[in-house]
Design a protein around this motif. Sequence first.
Motif: not given
Length: 450
Positions: A416-429
């Motif tokens: 879970f912890s490793g996946s969360l930065p990519y969630v932020a990048m999805v929102f940024l995109t």
Amino acid sequence: MTDPQIAILMLGLFIFIIMLGFPIAFTLMAMGIGFGYYAYFDADRMRHIFDNRVFDLFVNQTYSVMANDVLTAIPLFLFMGYIVERANIVDRLFETLSVATRRLPGSMAVAALITCALFATATGIVGAVVTLMGLLAFPAMLKARYDSRFASGVICAGGTLGILIPPSIMLIVYAASSGVSIVRLYAGALLPGFLLAGSYLVYIIIRATLQPNLAPRPPQSDEKVPVTHILWMMLTSFFPLAILILSVLGAILFGLATPSEAAAIGALGGLLLAAAYRALTWARLQESVYLTVRTTAMVCWLFVGSWVFASVFSYLGGEQVVREFVEGLSLTPLQFLLLAQLIIFLLGWPLEWSEIIIIFVPIFLPLLPLFDIDPLFFGILIALNLQTSFLTPPMAMSAYYLKGIAPPHVKLTEIFSGSLPYVAMVFLTMIVVYNVPAIIYWLPQLMYGR
């Protein structure tokens, strides 16, 4: 109770039942027929118990789904993906890219992400990509002393890219639901897909540069590989799959073939590729056909149930109630988009993308003209948003797929912890795409005009 109140009861009861874990397609059909029997009941014309127009509606909707030209592409793309998955192509591809990118920071993570993106694009099946890459790339990264959080995030995020990057099965399903041209959807999704994948790559390289302990560089002895050997590896692993995907996508975008025809070419190409790698056996072919039929049946019956349910819901006046409610909120287009995307984000926790697109997105589609929102633009934002449904705790399915085959010492909380930065990048995109809509519209307008 009035008919509109019964329609809202119908929707609320459906949500309650699927939260209990009942099969969604059969729940939709049962509720559509049950409430439809009430909606179309006419005592004066009724001669026997089955003399009700809801049964005609059910038969007609079933025929319409099975005869839908757009949906014909789904089993063919699925078959291409399943046959490629079983052709031992991915392990060659990951090994090649690991060698080719060895001088980059986080080289194995970069190779894993590119492999995930290509494989996800070819299959469109998140669980298959994450599971296979979890068996192949994840142990290799852990053996190279990569941080488990960093490595797991790469696999989980890369495995979801096939939802967005064409030829995406999700976009085919959205096109069938919304009536938007699948060709324009593919063209519109291409640049946002590359933007999201590129942001993932930039994040990996920057993070590995700033924190080299997360992704140690390979020993110097491993870096001495002749260029000719790398070129040969690329020719025999990377380019065949890339050419297959680009051929299918190019045939669609340049109007050389319909999506169904291009998917058929892709399925044939997958068979030839598997044969070329000497991986085409009767058992693998049987398994690929079985999985294709099973997944296609699930999608088609979801469509049948959804369209019957939606027809009865609209006939009872439920669609008008939803429309009047949204009009009464006096939302701006931005507020409506935020509300819609928030609801889809939350639905992504308990539901698969197919269920969200087929069942819930059609509720929003009639509201788009109220806010002057293009269904093409809306669809690409949804495709971006659905990446998060596989990455966001507590129901991040990518994390569960990976945990199922990861070594015991790798905890679910680490994934879970490793996946969360990519969630932020999805929102940024999504923010970038909203503020620069030309990222979506430039290619469709260049190729097909306005």
